[in-house]
Design a protein around this motif. Structure first.
Motif, PDB file in Angstrom:
ATOM      1  N   GLY A 171       0.797  -1.218   0.000  1.00  9.01           N
ATOM      2  CA  GLY A 171       0.000   0.000   0.000  1.00  9.01           C
ATOM      3  C   GLY A 171       0.823   1.258   0.000  1.00  9.01           C
ATOM      4  O   GLY A 171       2.050   1.235   0.164  1.00  9.01           O
ATOM      5  N   ALA A 172       0.114   2.354  -0.213  1.00 15.14           N
ATOM      6  CA  ALA A 172       0.700   3.687  -0.121  1.00 15.14           C
ATOM      7  C   ALA A 172      -0.306   4.571   0.599  1.00 15.14           C
ATOM      8  O   ALA A 172      -1.510   4.489   0.337  1.00 15.14           O
ATOM      9  CB  ALA A 172       1.009   4.243  -1.504  1.00 15.14           C
ATOM     10  N   LEU A 173       0.188   5.390   1.500  1.00 13.86           N
ATOM     11  CA  LEU A 173      -0.651   6.319   2.248  1.00 13.86           C
ATOM     12  C   LEU A 173      -0.070   7.715   2.096  1.00 13.86           C
ATOM     13  O   LEU A 173       1.132   7.910   2.289  1.00 13.86           O
ATOM     14  CB  LEU A 173      -0.691   5.942   3.736  1.00 13.86           C
ATOM     15  CG  LEU A 173      -1.493   6.900   4.619  1.00 13.86           C
ATOM     16  CD1 LEU A 173      -2.982   6.641   4.448  1.00 13.86           C
ATOM     17  CD2 LEU A 173      -1.085   6.773   6.060  1.00 13.86           C
ATOM     18  N   VAL A 174      -0.922   8.675   1.748  1.00 14.80           N
ATOM     19  CA  VAL A 174      -0.524  10.075   1.647  1.00 14.80           C
ATOM     20  C   VAL A 174      -1.494  10.884   2.493  1.00 14.80           C
ATOM     21  O   VAL A 174      -2.710  10.661   2.444  1.00 14.80           O
ATOM     22  CB  VAL A 174      -0.535  10.575   0.185  1.00 14.80           C
ATOM     23  CG1 VAL A 174      -0.229  12.064   0.110  1.00 14.80           C
ATOM     24  CG2 VAL A 174       0.455   9.779  -0.658  1.00 14.80           C
ATOM     25  N   ARG A 233      -6.975  14.798   4.785  1.00 16.01           N
ATOM     26  CA  ARG A 233      -7.479  13.541   4.226  1.00 16.01           C
ATOM     27  C   ARG A 233      -6.391  12.487   4.201  1.00 16.01           C
ATOM     28  O   ARG A 233      -5.208  12.792   4.059  1.00 16.01           O
ATOM     29  CB  ARG A 233      -7.924  13.738   2.774  1.00 16.01           C
ATOM     30  CG  ARG A 233      -9.102  14.603   2.568  1.00 16.01           C
ATOM     31  CD  ARG A 233      -9.297  14.820   1.079  1.00 16.01           C
ATOM     32  NE  ARG A 233     -10.698  14.949   0.744  1.00 16.01           N
ATOM     33  CZ  ARG A 233     -11.149  15.051  -0.485  1.00 16.01           C
ATOM     34  NH1 ARG A 233     -10.319  15.016  -1.511  1.00 16.01           N
ATOM     35  NH2 ARG A 233     -12.431  15.181  -0.714  1.00 16.01           N
ATOM     36  N   LEU A 234      -6.837  11.236   4.289  1.00 16.34           N
ATOM     37  CA  LEU A 234      -5.959  10.094   4.045  1.00 16.34           C
ATOM     38  C   LEU A 234      -6.252   9.613   2.627  1.00 16.34           C
ATOM     39  O   LEU A 234      -7.399   9.332   2.288  1.00 16.34           O
ATOM     40  CB  LEU A 234      -6.246   8.964   5.036  1.00 16.34           C
ATOM     41  CG  LEU A 234      -5.983   9.264   6.505  1.00 16.34           C
ATOM     42  CD1 LEU A 234      -6.394   8.065   7.361  1.00 16.34           C
ATOM     43  CD2 LEU A 234      -4.537   9.617   6.738  1.00 16.34           C
ATOM     44  N   HIS A 235      -5.228   9.548   1.798  1.00 13.60           N
ATOM     45  CA  HIS A 235      -5.320   9.027   0.440  1.00 13.60           C
ATOM     46  C   HIS A 235      -4.575   7.702   0.459  1.00 13.60           C
ATOM     47  O   HIS A 235      -3.384   7.667   0.814  1.00 13.60           O
ATOM     48  CB  HIS A 235      -4.663   9.977  -0.559  1.00 13.60           C
ATOM     49  CG  HIS A 235      -5.244  11.353  -0.556  1.00 13.60           C
ATOM     50  ND1 HIS A 235      -4.927  12.293   0.394  1.00 13.60           N
ATOM     51  CD2 HIS A 235      -6.121  11.943  -1.385  1.00 13.60           C
ATOM     52  CE1 HIS A 235      -5.584  13.411   0.143  1.00 13.60           C
ATOM     53  NE2 HIS A 235      -6.312  13.227  -0.936  1.00 13.60           N
ATOM     54  N   ARG A 236      -5.258   6.636   0.059  1.00  9.47           N
ATOM     55  CA  ARG A 236      -4.659   5.309   0.221  1.00  9.47           C
ATOM     56  C   ARG A 236      -4.878   4.477  -1.042  1.00  9.47           C
ATOM     57  O   ARG A 236      -5.961   4.484  -1.617  1.00  9.47           O
ATOM     58  CB  ARG A 236      -5.328   4.652   1.422  1.00  9.47           C
ATOM     59  CG  ARG A 236      -4.961   3.234   1.688  1.00  9.47           C
ATOM     60  CD  ARG A 236      -5.521   2.755   3.004  1.00  9.47           C
ATOM     61  NE  ARG A 236      -6.954   2.496   2.952  1.00  9.47           N
ATOM     62  CZ  ARG A 236      -7.671   2.051   3.986  1.00  9.47           C
ATOM     63  NH1 ARG A 236      -7.081   1.868   5.155  1.00  9.47           N
ATOM     64  NH2 ARG A 236      -8.955   1.838   3.866  1.00  9.47           N
ATOM     65  N   ALA A 237      -3.828   3.782  -1.445  1.00 11.48           N
ATOM     66  CA  ALA A 237      -3.925   2.780  -2.506  1.00 11.48           C
ATOM     67  C   ALA A 237      -3.389   1.483  -1.926  1.00 11.48           C
ATOM     68  O   ALA A 237      -2.346   1.483  -1.270  1.00 11.48           O
ATOM     69  CB  ALA A 237      -3.116   3.194  -3.723  1.00 11.48           C
ATOM     70  N   GLU A 238      -4.115   0.397  -2.139  1.00 14.84           N
ATOM     71  CA  GLU A 238      -3.679  -0.897  -1.622  1.00 14.84           C
ATOM     72  C   GLU A 238      -3.917  -1.981  -2.666  1.00 14.84           C
ATOM     73  O   GLU A 238      -4.937  -1.981  -3.348  1.00 14.84           O
ATOM     74  CB  GLU A 238      -4.436  -1.273  -0.349  1.00 14.84           C
ATOM     75  CG  GLU A 238      -4.076  -0.430   0.842  1.00 14.84           C
ATOM     76  CD  GLU A 238      -4.781  -0.880   2.116  1.00 14.84           C
ATOM     77  OE1 GLU A 238      -4.213  -0.625   3.181  1.00 14.84           O
ATOM     78  OE2 GLU A 238      -5.878  -1.471   2.045  1.00 14.84           O
ATOM     79  N   ALA A 239      -2.953  -2.888  -2.745  1.00 15.77           N
ATOM     80  CA  ALA A 239      -3.061  -4.047  -3.622  1.00 15.77           C
ATOM     81  C   ALA A 239      -2.842  -5.289  -2.770  1.00 15.77           C
ATOM     82  O   ALA A 239      -1.811  -5.418  -2.109  1.00 15.77           O
ATOM     83  CB  ALA A 239      -2.023  -3.980  -4.739  1.00 15.77           C
ATOM     84  N   ARG A 253       3.025  -3.648  -7.951  1.00 17.45           N
ATOM     85  CA  ARG A 253       4.094  -2.658  -8.003  1.00 17.45           C
ATOM     86  C   ARG A 253       3.729  -1.525  -8.978  1.00 17.45           C
ATOM     87  O   ARG A 253       3.833  -0.348  -8.650  1.00 17.45           O
ATOM     88  CB  ARG A 253       5.407  -3.332  -8.405  1.00 17.45           C
ATOM     89  CG  ARG A 253       6.610  -2.439  -8.316  1.00 17.45           C
ATOM     90  CD  ARG A 253       7.938  -3.165  -8.539  1.00 17.45           C
ATOM     91  NE  ARG A 253       7.972  -4.027  -9.710  1.00 17.45           N
ATOM     92  CZ  ARG A 253       7.962  -5.365  -9.672  1.00 17.45           C
ATOM     93  NH1 ARG A 253       7.930  -5.992  -8.510  1.00 17.45           N
ATOM     94  NH2 ARG A 253       8.004  -6.072 -10.776  1.00 17.45           N
ATOM     95  N   THR A 254       3.250  -1.889 -10.170  1.00 12.85           N
ATOM     96  CA  THR A 254       2.850  -0.890 -11.164  1.00 12.85           C
ATOM     97  C   THR A 254       1.684  -0.058 -10.662  1.00 12.85           C
ATOM     98  O   THR A 254       1.664   1.162 -10.818  1.00 12.85           O
ATOM     99  CB  THR A 254       2.474  -1.586 -12.488  1.00 12.85           C
ATOM    100  OG1 THR A 254       3.612  -2.312 -12.954  1.00 12.85           O
ATOM    101  CG2 THR A 254       2.036  -0.590 -13.534  1.00 12.85           C
ATOM    102  N   PHE A 255       0.710  -0.706 -10.046  1.00 16.49           N
ATOM    103  CA  PHE A 255      -0.466  -0.016  -9.503  1.00 16.49           C
ATOM    104  C   PHE A 255      -0.042   1.073  -8.510  1.00 16.49           C
ATOM    105  O   PHE A 255      -0.474   2.224  -8.598  1.00 16.49           O
ATOM    106  CB  PHE A 255      -1.371  -1.050  -8.835  1.00 16.49           C
ATOM    107  CG  PHE A 255      -2.599  -0.514  -8.170  1.00 16.49           C
ATOM    108  CD1 PHE A 255      -3.658  -0.021  -8.918  1.00 16.49           C
ATOM    109  CD2 PHE A 255      -2.718  -0.518  -6.790  1.00 16.49           C
ATOM    110  CE1 PHE A 255      -4.808   0.455  -8.304  1.00 16.49           C
ATOM    111  CE2 PHE A 255      -3.857  -0.036  -6.165  1.00 16.49           C
ATOM    112  CZ  PHE A 255      -4.900   0.447  -6.932  1.00 16.49           C
ATOM    113  N   LEU A 256       0.842   0.738  -7.593  1.00 13.23           N
ATOM    114  CA  LEU A 256       1.287   1.692  -6.582  1.00 13.23           C
ATOM    115  C   LEU A 256       2.191   2.784  -7.164  1.00 13.23           C
ATOM    116  O   LEU A 256       2.149   3.925  -6.722  1.00 13.23           O
ATOM    117  CB  LEU A 256       1.965   0.976  -5.418  1.00 13.23           C
ATOM    118  CG  LEU A 256       1.032   0.101  -4.597  1.00 13.23           C
ATOM    119  CD1 LEU A 256       1.805  -0.698  -3.572  1.00 13.23           C
ATOM    120  CD2 LEU A 256      -0.062   0.900  -3.941  1.00 13.23           C
ATOM    121  N   GLU A 257       2.982   2.429  -8.149  1.00 17.63           N
ATOM    122  CA  GLU A 257       3.826   3.433  -8.795  1.00 17.63           C
ATOM    123  C   GLU A 257       2.995   4.469  -9.540  1.00 17.63           C
ATOM    124  O   GLU A 257       3.397   5.616  -9.666  1.00 17.63           O
ATOM    125  CB  GLU A 257       4.817   2.758  -9.750  1.00 17.63           C
ATOM    126  CG  GLU A 257       5.925   2.017  -9.029  1.00 17.63           C
ATOM    127  CD  GLU A 257       6.761   1.135  -9.942  1.00 17.63           C
ATOM    128  OE1 GLU A 257       6.471   1.051 -11.154  1.00 17.63           O
ATOM    129  OE2 GLU A 257       7.702   0.510  -9.424  1.00 17.63           O
TER     130      GLU A 257
END
Length: 172
Positions: A137-140, A145-151, A162-166
Motif C-alpha cells: 500500500g501507499a498512504l498520503v 485527508r488520508l489518500h490510500r492505494a492498496e493491492a 508494483r505498477t499499480f502503486l507506482e
C-alpha cells in the motif's frame, strides 16, 4: 435434452469461461473531487464504506478492482476525511505515525518506505496478512485527508501491484 439445448448450454459455458479468463486491460482513473489518479489493472467499481480507525470512524470513497475468479487479489484506491479533533495527530507526521502503528497492531511486522517530498507526505508499506496474502500500500496525508492505494496479492512482489502503486498520485 435435445441437441439445440445442449449446444446452447455449451456455448453459454464457453462464454462464461472466456469472460472469466479474459485478459485484464489497464484502466486509468482520475477524480478531481477525491484528489487521486491511478491506473487499475482492470475496470474498477465504486466503493464506499466506513472503517473504525485510531482517528475515529472514517468513511472511505474510491474505486476497487478484483480480477475475475481471483479471491486473493484486490486493487483499491480511496480517500477518507480525517475526523475533526486531534485524535491520532495534528500534523502529517503524527498522522502517519498513528497509521503505521495501527498497521503494526493489525498485522505485526510492517515494511515501510518513505515517499519522496513531491509524492507525500506519506509512505509505502508491505505486510503479510494472517491469511497468507500480501498487502502492498501507499498512504498520503494531505488537506486533512488520508489518500490510500492498496493491492492485495498472493505473491509478495507482484508486478501488477508494483505498477499499480507506482501509478498512484495524489493531485495538487
Amino acid at each position: 435434452m435435445d441437441m439445440k439445448g445442449g449446444w446452447l448450454g455449451g456455448a453459454a459455458l464457453v462464454a462464461l469461461i472466456a469472460l472469466g479468463c479474459g485478459k485484464d486491460r489497464p484502466v486509468p482513473f482520475r477524480d478531481e473531487r477525491l484528489g487521486i489518479a491511478i491506473v487499475f489493472p482492470g475496470a474498477p467499481q465504486g466503493v464506499r464504506y466506513a472503517e473504525s480507525t485510531p482517528f475515529g470512524a472514517i468513511e472511505w470513497f474510491g474505486r476497487a478492482y478484483r480480477p475475475a475468479g481471483r479471491l486473493d487479489s484486490n486493487f483499491q484506491a480511496e480517500v477518507g476525511n480525517l475526523p475533526p479533533g486531534s485524535r491520532g495527530g495534528t500534523t502529517p507526521a503524527e498522522v502517519m505515525g498513528t497509521y503505521h502503528r495501527w498497521l503494526i497492531a493489525r498485522f505485526g511486522r510492517v515494511e515501510r518506505t518513505e515517499l519522496s517530498a513531491e509524492q507525500g507526505p506519506g509512505f509505502r508499506y508491505r505486510v503479510r496478512s494472517p491469511m497468507g496474502t500480501y498487502l502492498n500500500g501507499a498512504l498520503v496525508v494531505r488537506r486533512g485527508r488520508l489518500h490510500r492505494a492498496e493491492a492485495t496479492t498472493s505473491q509478495g512482489d507482484e508486478p501488477k501491484a508494483r505498477t499499480f502503486l507506482e501509478d498512484f498520485e495524489v493531485l495538487p
